[in-house]
Structures are given as structure tokens and as C-alpha cells.
Design a protein around this motif. Structure first.
Motif, PDB file in Angstrom:
ATOM      1  N   GLN A 196      -5.907  -8.900  -0.225  1.00 37.19           N
ATOM      2  CA  GLN A 196      -5.595  -7.466  -0.150  1.00 37.19           C
ATOM      3  C   GLN A 196      -4.436  -7.298   0.834  1.00 37.19           C
ATOM      4  N   VAL A 197      -3.350  -6.748   0.331  1.00 33.96           N
ATOM      5  CA  VAL A 197      -2.131  -6.595   1.124  1.00 33.96           C
ATOM      6  C   VAL A 197      -2.212  -5.279   1.900  1.00 33.96           C
ATOM      7  N   SER A 198      -1.948  -5.334   3.209  1.00 32.42           N
ATOM      8  CA  SER A 198      -2.109  -4.154   4.056  1.00 32.42           C
ATOM      9  C   SER A 198      -0.889  -3.236   4.043  1.00 32.42           C
ATOM     10  N   LEU A 199       0.282  -3.794   3.864  1.00 30.89           N
ATOM     11  CA  LEU A 199       1.518  -3.005   3.822  1.00 30.89           C
ATOM     12  C   LEU A 199       2.341  -3.429   2.610  1.00 30.89           C
ATOM     13  N   GLN A 259      -5.346   0.260  -3.482  1.00 26.48           N
ATOM     14  CA  GLN A 259      -5.953  -1.064  -3.498  1.00 26.48           C
ATOM     15  C   GLN A 259      -4.911  -2.024  -4.062  1.00 26.48           C
ATOM     16  N   THR A 260      -4.214  -2.741  -3.196  1.00 25.84           N
ATOM     17  CA  THR A 260      -3.134  -3.627  -3.616  1.00 25.84           C
ATOM     18  C   THR A 260      -3.507  -5.069  -3.302  1.00 25.84           C
ATOM     19  N   PHE A 261      -3.473  -5.919  -4.335  1.00 27.96           N
ATOM     20  CA  PHE A 261      -3.899  -7.309  -4.184  1.00 27.96           C
ATOM     21  C   PHE A 261      -2.874  -8.277  -4.757  1.00 27.96           C
ATOM     22  N   ALA A 273       1.569  -0.531  -0.825  1.00 31.01           N
ATOM     23  CA  ALA A 273       0.218  -0.669  -0.275  1.00 31.01           C
ATOM     24  C   ALA A 273       0.102   0.236   0.941  1.00 31.01           C
ATOM     25  N   ASP A 274      -1.007   0.918   1.053  1.00 24.40           N
ATOM     26  CA  ASP A 274      -1.293   1.717   2.245  1.00 24.40           C
ATOM     27  C   ASP A 274      -2.125   0.858   3.170  1.00 24.40           C
ATOM     28  N   SER A 275      -1.747   0.829   4.417  1.00 19.05           N
ATOM     29  CA  SER A 275      -2.494   0.025   5.369  1.00 19.05           C
ATOM     30  C   SER A 275      -3.876   0.612   5.588  1.00 19.05           C
ATOM     31  N   ILE A 276      -4.883  -0.232   5.479  1.00 16.41           N
ATOM     32  CA  ILE A 276      -6.239   0.209   5.781  1.00 16.41           C
ATOM     33  C   ILE A 276      -6.420   0.275   7.299  1.00 16.41           C
ATOM     34  N   LEU A 277      -5.424  -0.215   8.047  1.00 13.64           N
ATOM     35  CA  LEU A 277      -5.510  -0.204   9.511  1.00 13.64           C
ATOM     36  C   LEU A 277      -4.716   0.947  10.133  1.00 13.64           C
TER      37      LEU A 277
END
Length: 164
Positions: free
Chosen positions: A107-110, A56-58, A31-35
């Protein structure tokens, strides 16, 4: 999943409940961090950086029909209080599926690492009763593709209402 488990705190029908989800992925869930900060630096030639295009990782938690998640999963926490397991990465977000209120999408951030056990808590309103085959479903999804799935996660019982 190497591990997938659901545990409820309350057995009251239609009560607001906290559901503890424990899981371990078999393979790394990227997952790529959206932050994360963008590596783009505005220049005179390109004064505006393009929007981040992350994966987009969920983690999808599907409860039996009758259970209802709130639009933002109500009061939910990245890690179960007092748990010996890891929590989800900071910045992870939870939303109910717009089509089905019994499905929560986290949604997983990392990235999640294989063989590490993660545990988090979601708020859900219990159903009036549970089906005979009381199973929840857990899915790990990446850009719309199911990476891992367990459709037979044993649910928790609810107290049956009696007649007076």
C-alpha cells in the motif's frame, strides 16, 4: 509501466530470498497518505472527526506458484540499499494477499510520479523450482481498479537440485 524488472539475490530452492523490484509508472499514481494529519478540527457541534477516506493505492507483486511471502512481507525495505533509484514513500505498508501467499500487496502512502524509477526490496521464500514460463506480474491498483500492469516480468532462475 515504463520500466518493470525483478531481480533475486539467491538462486537456492526454498531459501529465504530478497527480491528487488524496479518500476516506473506511465501516469501519476495518486495516493492519499494514511499518515497525513486530518484538516478536521473537532467542534462543540461535531466533537468527533470522520475517519479518513483516502485512496486505496497498491503495487501488487505476484510471484509464480511456489514462492511464499510472509504475512507482513518479512524483512522488506522501501528502497534498495545502494540503488541510484528512488525508494517508495515513507509510510508504505506491505501485506501478503490473504488468498494467495505468492502475492504481496504494497500500500503506497504517497503518490508515485510518472517516469521516475522506483526500487524496493521484498523478502520471499523461493519455490522448489520455477515454471517453464518464469514470469512475475506487477500491477498498480487504485481503489480496486488496475491502472497499470505487466504480466510478463522475467523472473530469475533457481538452481536445480541434483541427485547424489
Amino acid at each position: 509501466f515504463n520500466i518493470s524488472h525483478i531481480e533475486g539475490q539467491l538462486d537456492e530452492p526454498l531459501a529465504e530470498n530478497y527480491v528487488h523490484v524496479t518500476l516506473a509508472v506511465s501516469q501519476r499514481l495518486v495516493a492519499d497518505s494514511i499518515l497525513e494529519r486530518s484538516t478536521c478540527v473537532p467542534t462543540v457541534e461535531e466533537p468527533v472527526c470522520p475517519p479518513r477516506q483516502g485512496l486505496q493505492t497498491f503495487l501488487v507483486v505476484a510471484a509464480p506458484e511456489g514462492f511464499v511471502f510472509q504475512p507482513t512481507c518479512g524483512y522488506w525495505v522501501l528502497s534498495r540499499v545502494g540503488s541510484r533509484y528512488s525508494g517508495l514513500p515513507p509510510g508504505s505498508l506491505c501485506r501478503v494477499d490473504p488468498e494467495k501467499q505468492n502475492v504481496a500487496r504494497v500500500q503506497v502512502s504517497l503518490s508515485l510520479e510518472p517516469l521516475r524509477t522506483y526500487e524496493f526490496t521484498l523478502q520471499v521464500r523461493n519455490a522448489m523450482s520455477v515454471p517453464l514460463e518464469n514470469y512475475w506480474e506487477l500491477r498498480a491498483m487504485q481503489d480496486g481498479v488496475i491502472r497499470e500492469r505487466n504480466s510478463k516480468v522475467e523472473g530469475f532462475p533457481l538452481r536445480q537440485l541434483g541427485y547424489v
